[in-house]
Design a protein around this motif. Structure first.
Motif, short mmCIF file in Angstrom:
data_model
loop_
_atom_site.label_atom_id
_atom_site.label_comp_id
_atom_site.label_asym_id
_atom_site.label_seq_id
_atom_site.Cartn_x
_atom_site.Cartn_y
_atom_site.Cartn_z
N LEU A 187 -0.11 -41.69 17.44
CA LEU A 187 0.90 -41.00 16.64
C LEU A 187 2.33 -41.33 17.08
N THR A 188 2.45 -42.27 18.02
CA THR A 188 3.78 -42.56 18.57
C THR A 188 4.76 -43.03 17.51
N GLY A 189 4.33 -43.97 16.68
CA GLY A 189 5.22 -44.49 15.63
C GLY A 189 5.62 -43.41 14.65
N THR A 190 4.65 -42.61 14.21
CA THR A 190 4.93 -41.55 13.26
C THR A 190 5.87 -40.51 13.86
N ALA A 191 5.58 -40.09 15.11
CA ALA A 191 6.43 -39.10 15.76
C ALA A 191 7.85 -39.62 15.97
N ALA A 192 7.96 -40.88 16.39
CA ALA A 192 9.28 -41.48 16.60
C ALA A 192 10.03 -41.59 15.28
#
Length: 412
Positions: free
Chosen positions: A345-350
């Motif tokens: 979820l790193t890309g989405t959260a960022a």
């Protein structure tokens, strides 16, 4: 709960290659930052050519940031779904092409539309870069890495304010957009040819609930508070970048070249400050909350102080101190994100976090323009800017940066 991290090193060729990935992600982010910052020193001249009143110049910046916000949100999802490399390449290619198109704009309506399209492409590179870097560096290393990565926003402002006024004097504002657009296209080709995803994976230790990505992130209280706090920080930072040239030129008769130099000094100090702040945070246990709060507090004070100045010399003296405060909270906030969510979820959260942060950039040009138009007060404009980081500071008090229980591993 404590954060659990592996200490397995990324060795050999992989260890060397990750620095190439950082370099290219940084280069891409630098170019979109140059593209964004070009508007500041060019705005007065674009306004004169297209017969746009001063109070309406903020609409162009707002149009860009509307596209940028949308792009950040969808760019984050896309980076998790299709990979950072593809999204980074598309982002740079589209931004470069439409920067060149804007350089040939002949009407206000077309120019506003093209600015929105530039933002729509440019915003995706941020989440793609975070996604790639979090796959090559472990969370304990990300303070310094994000410090280097986010120097792009400062360096972009330095380059634009150092180069654009001179280019305008010799060739017109159109040339600056053509040149930077072409360079962005070249960077897109390099990213596609060289960048690949990495082996670092972060997962929740505890069993996950079955819920959608958006619901999972919305339930993450600390991520939500971080997004709200970043909104306040960006309100101050990008409000200054967007309006400072025009405010100094119109408010105190500073020449365009001198105003550009002042803003370049403002941003240049952060090029060194961001990596240093991130590295120090990494060395002292990776704590990022308290330093962020302190820096936002200094940012409020320096904005108010800058608004009370009246001479070119004073502007030059204050600019580096304001620049450090206006930028150095950013790598700390960015480095918190991989500690609050798992790697899937790193890309989405960022992307979603930055999209919300950038709402400050969308709204502040209009707010400052309205205040300055109504009051003709330099100080009133800067008090409006200072309100953002003050709110951000208060919200950061509620963030628990070590709430999530995560496990990090490096795949062979």
């Amino acid at each position: 709960m404590s954060t659990v991290q592996s200490v397995a090193p990324v060795a050999g060729t992989r260890s060397r290659y990750r620095w190439a990935v950082l370099l290219l992600c940084w280069l891409a982010f630098t170019m979109t930052s140059v593209d964004r910052s070009t508007w500041g020193p060019a705005s007065v001249f674009v306004g004169n050519d297209l017969a746009i009143p001063l109070a309406s110049l903020g609409v162009f910046a707002t149009a860009y940031y509307v596209g940028y916000v949308v792009s950040n949100a969808f760019g984050g999802f896309s980076s998790d779904r299709f990979g950072g490399r593809k999204i980074l390449t598309i982002s740079m290619l589209g931004a470069g092409v439409f920067m060149m198109v804007f350089g040939s704009t002949t009407s206000a309506a077309l120019g506003i539309t093209v600015q929105a399209i530039v933002g729509l492409f440019a915003g995706a590179d941020y989440a793609a870069g975070i996604k790639l870097l979090a796959s090559w560096f472990e969370p304990r290393e990300l303070g310094m890495v994000m410090g280097v990565f986010t120097t792009a926003t400062s360096l972009g402002t330095v380059i634009a304010n150092a180069v654009v006024p001179t280019v305008i004097e010799k060739s017109g504002w159109e040339t600056s957009y053509h040149v930077f657009g072409f360079i962005s296209i070249l960077v897109a080709v390099l990213c596609y040819a060289i960048v690949r995803p990495g082996p670092v994976v972060t997962e929740l230790v505890v069993e996950k609930r079955k819920e959608s990505t958006l619901r999972s992130l919305a339930r993450n209280r600390d991520l939500v508070l971080l997004a709200l706090a970043g909104f306040g920080g960006f309100w101050g930072t990008y409000g200054f970048i967007t309006w400072s040239n025009t405010l100094m030129i119109k408010g105190y008769g500073v020449t365009p070249t001198t105003a550009g130099a002042i803003v370049a000094v403002f941003a240049a100090t952060a090029v060194i400050g961001k990596p240093v702040v991130g590295l120090v945070a990494d060395k002292f246990g990776g704590a990022r909350k308290i330093p962020t709060i302190v820096i936002l507090g200094v940012f409020v004070l320096t904005l108010v102080a800058f608004g009370s100045l009246e001479s070119t010399t004073a502007f030059f003296i204050a600019a580096p101190f304001l620049g450090l405060a206006a930028y150095c909270y950013l790598p700390l906030m960015v480095a918190m994100i991989p500690r609050l969510v798992e790697s899937g979820l790193t890309g989405t959260a960022a992307g979603l976090s930055n999209a919300f942060w950038q709402l400050g950039s969308v709204l502040v040009p209009l707010a400052v323009g309205a205040v300055f138009h109504a009051t003709s007060s330099f100080m009133a404009a800067f008090l409006t800017l200072a309100a953002g980081p003050l709110v951000g500071l208060l919200l950061m008090l509620g963030v628990n940066e070590k709430r999530a229980e995560l496990s990090t591993k490096v795949l062979s």
